[in-house]
Design a protein around this motif. Structure first.
Motif: not given
Lengths: 590, 590
Positions: A111, A135, A161, A163, A465, A467
């Motif tokens: 990641t 992302y 993913d 953030y 974070s 995912g």
């Protein structure tokens, strides 16, 4: 658009792939969606890529609705940032590492927390630049020890993913909630049931963490849930500790002979036969204290023995133990470990002996001792006396022994109380499909990400974070939507909207099929038209069932009577409709 | 869609990045399109990702129009197939190699010929499955020795790679032409000038190969072209050999003393002073034969010395030499090499000495001797006599010496004849933006790809390979479309269609800008709306110029009079228009 099967790259297979353990793997390979390249590594064929694009599109739409902006990082990243946060080491063998031609260490990023943090550090200087959620949808690599179940646990996978970056805790809460809400919308649109459970933050660090689990008996994860609404990954379940008891009136610690008691059961039997419980109750395993010796390997390579004490009626749960000790690795102590610690008398280990404290950092052995939360001060236990063939009765916590700390190591059982008081829990299994984390300031601190706040003061940024396993979600959809004939895609992610099949030798059937395909195209639908000449109706129908497009139109013998058949893949229902009504029937039915 | 800059992740920089050598690199970083992660490795920020998506979309549309189907392979691939075709070794240090946790060798694929070949082998069995062209748009990795110029030569880049499969040569020709035509359409739509030049097939093997070069003085590649239509990469230029001459009447080979002639020029001076040309002409460098000693390192690690003979008025061109000897590596011979071959008298090397043949596989030295195509049988030369301070006159090819083969090693010069007789060539520079190859049967043979033909006979498939550097094309577009203020995107790939800027403190300006943005959105345009409060008009205009969206709308002081300004980024032209006419003006102007 109309795609003609005669020009399409699609070869369905009659045989299941020999390595397929699960339906999604078997069917996605057989129906020509994916092909294996190496263990846990797959190529996407045209049909598969279409489904994947549709899943990604749903994710993109909901990310945009949540105000997240799309970026894209390379898979190949330099070592340094991962070194600064400790993840270069922590990921262990799961990380693909390599060196470039100049010998610089690089990795295939599992990641991108570090990279996103550095990017924001690079470009943002003020609270005015926040909040920010960015992302990517990106191909990731993890060197799984046992890649299996096709796309469900591969070594390469596509992940969304995201953030988030905030400069206040309240800001992080809001950003977290936005992503969490987006996840609920995404999984609903994908038709994937989910349970949101508390999760342990694990190697990612941070404070708050929830997993989206898809409940399925074949899932890899166990979660606990109460009727009152508590839900947690079993690793994150916290034991409801009873109140401490008074030591007054508790009997003295008394050593007794206990030959031939290799198990808790035999010990309990001996107790009931020879040492009746002073309070009249029958002894049970829950009255004993089981001490499990574990060996930790820390990141710096050192090995440490620890002893974990749990009520004797419970096993320890190695997954919970692993989380408790992460990032150190943990295994059962070996004979060699015991040989190095003669103070521990195997089979009779306890925190106390007639000669004094045996376990604990301050004890003779110096071995750390951690206790289950149920072993509160004032409770009395039967446990090993650190002498061969001897145990001790009425060993009272807080009076006769103390520990170095508390640990969530014992197994969780159905009926255990939820820690929030919402009643007894059930245990179920599920597969992780999403994960939302409040990382907090861990990464920002490690990498020096600060911004100026309203008062011109430098503050450390707090991060989240988030995912989603895009390809795993796709595989789960396939896992849930199939029958003995093949795949049955939900409309939201089907590779095409309608599958038109022309059969027979009559050109009228092919003409009707072509006309209907064009009509559907004009109505904005994506059509796969099986125009293959000289392929039998049986093969065409079999392929249509295997591929699993939700709606099938058959132009065959009925065409001479002006009719085609509409075939619902899921229900199997077939209805006849006039050729000229087919497009209308299919576009209004949607 | 309307994207508000106040919520967007965009930070423009005032300073050029210190490592930027070219405008595209400098501006794409400064304007917030990309950020460096490691040497030659970049992340794509939201603006950059938008442009990249638009370039990719154009490629996808033209691939679909050419009947190519999209698939997707992982970057991480196993070693074995690349071993079978020799590329595991041939790529040398350019390949990122790694081992997984079980020690299996893997690589980050530079291209995917092997994987596509195996996929088709896996799924196709009959000529009926062909022709087939499949492609991917995928992130690739090459460990360039000197990554530079930003995206123009990176270690990670996005590439469209397509592969065609046919069972006849005519089929391959047709598939090749379809891709070639698609490339012409793609580069036209991207606004990139191109020249199609013959190319050497190089390490990819195969028979026919053409490059699409974008002509630019700063390009890395040199190509030759004639007014008559010949065009070739300089590595692929073939020398027009003169006809052989009769040896009759040619003088005897005559050794003469030649002290102090370290260069061709000093040798020619000596000749004209002491040994007048028997036919009355003045001697020139073109009358001498220059023998260059090279050392090859073959794939198996062995080192071989070879001598290349070229007319003395030409240097050898190491790029052409490298191609001629690929996949072996080539460098100038070292003192150590000479020490091992005492038969070669440095400074006086020639194919002949008074004692017999010096060069050639059959000679005393055993050193291979390769000749420029101009050195045909019957031509007489002045060259080294393999004795210290001695040369030989009238050494006649085919009479006094022979070679082991012909080599295209000499430099190409303006004025050299095009090999197709279309006149003298010019030399220009360019950058490769696309490459189309006829691979032929090399990969299919190495990997055993055969299908049954119409007669039920197994035939080996013939393949083509077609690549476009997507991110390089994007960088070139940026390189060509900028001015001293920033980027100036062509409409086809601009990140947004219109950039609306509201300035001042008057909410009426912001209201007008919002209304216009919404109107443009309803007309189907993508709008970036700079709604940032408290940012000065100067900063907003500067950002707009730097970002380079082709059309800018300014809602500022004029709003109180019902006017906004339309600003053409390329021409700089500004026109006033009534607020309510702005959307119409912008949508009809497109």
């Amino acid at each position: 658009m109309v795609t003609r099967l005669s020009n399409y790259f699609l070869r369905t297979l009659r045989e299941d792939p020999s390595d397929a353990e699960v339906a999604s793997h078997r069917l996605l390979v057989r129906a020509g969606y994916i092909r294996r390249q190496a263990p846990g590594i797959f190529a996407w064929l045209p049909l598969g890529l279409r489904v994947k694009s549709r899943v990604e599109q749903i994710v993109r739409e909901e990310m945009a609705a949540a105000g997240a902006l799309e970026v894209h990082f390379p898979a190949l990243m330099p070592r340094e940032p991962y070194e600064l946060t400790g993840r270069w080491e922590e990921y262990g063998e799961n990380l693909f590492r390599l060196a470039d031609r100049k010998g610089a260490d690089m990795l295939l990023a599992p990641t991108h927390e570090e990279a996103f943090t550095l990017l924001v550090k690079d470009l943002c200087t003020s609270y005015k630049d926040l909040p920010l959620t960015i992302y990517q949808i990106q191909d990731k690599y993890r060197d799984e020890a046992r890649p299996r179940a096709g796309l469900l646990r591969g070594r390469e996978f596509t992940m969304k993913d995201a953030y988030s970056f905030d400069y206040t805790d309240a800001g992080l809460d809001a950003s977290y909630q936005k992503q969490r809400d987006a996840y609920e919308r995404i999984f609903s649109r994908l038709g994937l049931d989910y349970v949101i459970v508390k999760a342990d933050a694990g190697a990612m660090g941070g404070s708050k963490s929830e997993e989206f689990l898809h409940p399925t008996p074949v899932g890899e994860d166990t979660f606990v849930h109460s009727a009152g609404g508590y839900a947690a990954n079993v690793e994150a379940y916290t034991t409801l500790a009873p109140a401490p008891e008074s030591v007054e009136g508790k009997g003295e610690a008394t050593v007794f002979d206990s030959p031939d008691t290799p198990t808790i059961a035999t010990l309990v039997e001996l107790l009931n036969a020879r040492h009746p419980n002073p309070d009249g109750r029958v002894w049970t395993a829950a009255d004993t204290l089981k001490n499990v010796v574990l060996a930790l390997t820390h990141l710096d390579g050192t090995r440490e023995l620890v002893v974990v004490g749990v009520p004797g009626d419970r096993d320890i749960d190695m997954k919970r133990v692993e989380v408790a000790f992460a990032p150190s690795e943990v295994e059962a102590a070996t004979e060699e470990d015991f040989a190095k610690h003669p103070a521990l008398v195997k089979g009779y280990i306890g925190p106390w002996s007639a000669e004094g404290a045996v376990l604990g950092a301050e004890s003779a052995s110096g071995v750390r001792y951690l206790l289950d939360p149920r072993i509160v001060d004032g409770t009395a236990w039967v446990t090993g006396a650190n002498e061969d063939e001897k145990h001790v009765l009425s060993l009272v916590a807080g009076r006769d022994f103390t520990a170095d700390g508390v640990i969530e190591a014992a197994e969780v059982r159905a009926g255990d109380p939820a820690p929030d008081g919402s009643g007894p829990v059930e245990l179920s299994r599920g597969t992780e499909i999403g994960h939302v984390f409040q990382l907090g300031r861990k990464y920002a601190e490690a990498l020096g990400l600060q911004v100026l706040d309203e008062n011109g003061k430098l503050v450390t940024v707090t991060m989240g974070s988030y995912g989603i396993g895009v390809t795993r979600a796709l595989a789960l959809i396939a896992e849930l939507n199939n029958d003995d004939k093949g795949l049955v895609w939900p409309k939201a992610v089907a590779p095409f909207d309608v599958h038109v099949v022309a059969t027979g030798k009559d050109t009228a059937a092919f003409d009707a099929a072509a006309t209907i395909s064009e009509g559907l195209e004009q109505a904005g639908l994506d059509v796969l038209y099986d125009d293959r000449p000289k392929v039998s109706p049986g093969v065409k129908f079999g392929d249509a069932e295997l591929i699993g497009i939700p709606t099938i139109v058959i132009a065959g013998r009925g065409v001479k009577d002006g009719l085609v058949e509409l075939w619902d893949r899921r229900s199997g229902e077939r209805t006849q409709v006039a050729i000229e009504k087919a497009v209308e029937a299919l576009t209004t039915a949607r």
